[in-house]
Motif scaffolding. Structure first.
Motif, PDB file in Angstrom:
ATOM      1  N   TRP A  89      41.178  44.289  46.233  1.00  9.38           N
ATOM      2  CA  TRP A  89      40.075  44.172  45.284  1.00  9.38           C
ATOM      3  C   TRP A  89      40.347  42.927  44.450  1.00  9.38           C
ATOM      4  CZ3 TRP A  89      40.321  44.960  39.767  1.00  9.38           C
ATOM      5  CH2 TRP A  89      39.072  44.886  39.141  1.00  9.38           C
ATOM      6  N   ASN A 114      32.711  37.515  39.145  1.00  8.73           N
ATOM      7  CA  ASN A 114      32.549  37.920  40.541  1.00  8.73           C
ATOM      8  C   ASN A 114      33.564  39.000  40.846  1.00  8.73           C
ATOM      9  OD1 ASN A 114      30.670  35.800  41.323  1.00  8.73           O
ATOM     10  ND2 ASN A 114      32.399  34.427  41.058  1.00  8.73           N
ATOM     11  N   THR A 115      33.195  39.892  41.748  1.00  6.88           N
ATOM     12  CA  THR A 115      34.139  40.884  42.239  1.00  6.88           C
ATOM     13  C   THR A 115      33.936  41.041  43.732  1.00  6.88           C
ATOM     14  OG1 THR A 115      35.031  43.109  41.913  1.00  6.88           O
ATOM     15  CG2 THR A 115      32.649  42.854  41.729  1.00  6.88           C
ATOM     16  N   SER A 116      35.003  41.341  44.440  1.00  7.06           N
ATOM     17  CA  SER A 116      34.912  41.509  45.884  1.00  7.06           C
ATOM     18  C   SER A 116      36.013  42.443  46.379  1.00  7.06           C
ATOM     19  CB  SER A 116      35.033  40.153  46.584  1.00  7.06           C
ATOM     20  OG  SER A 116      36.308  39.590  46.367  1.00  7.06           O
ATOM     21  N   GLY A 118      38.245  43.112  50.169  1.00  5.81           N
ATOM     22  CA  GLY A 118      38.489  42.460  51.447  1.00  5.81           C
ATOM     23  C   GLY A 118      39.749  42.963  52.120  1.00  5.81           C
TER      24      GLY A 118
END
Length: 121
Positions: A89, A114-116, A118
């Motif tokens: 995260w 922003n957040t993601s 992967g």
């Protein structure tokens, strides 16, 4: 130019400096060019064991040498954290500052987040 102030397997601290040439074009309204000094700081913190964690901070300051009183700055910060094995995260924030924006009534700051998630393989 830059200098590693601290460089270990868990942390980095770098100082940077120099000159920047800047050309701005604002939607056809006008173009400007300027010369700026550059001063910056980069910091990173690493944790490689479970859960893997990475923190990065960058700050760059651009005082103008050709436009008296104008200062621009760029800041960004990022946290990347492992949730489960190789699944991450990330959250990041940024801010762009201009003490004298070239367009009338323009904001001096432009910021965001922003957040993601992967997978690393």
């Amino acid at each position: 130019v830059g200098r590693h102030v601290i460089q270990t397997n868990k942390m980095e601290l770098n100082l940077i400096g120099g000159l920047a040439l800047n050309r701005e074009d604002f939607l056809g309204f006008r173009s400007t060019s300027s010369t700026e000094a550059l001063g910056g700081l980069q910091f990173a913190l690493f944790k490689f064991n479970e859960p893997e964690t990475n923190v990065r901070l960058n700050l760059s300051v651009f005082p103008s040498l050709t436009e008296s009183g104008r200062v621009r700055a760029e800041f960004d910060a990022r946290l990347r954290r492992e949730i489960v094995k190789d699944f991450f995260w990330t959250i990041s924030v940024y801010d762009s500052f201009d003490s004298e924006p070239p367009l009338e009534n323009a904001e001096t700051n432009d910021w965001g987040m922003n957040t993601s998630i992967g997978w690393s393989f």
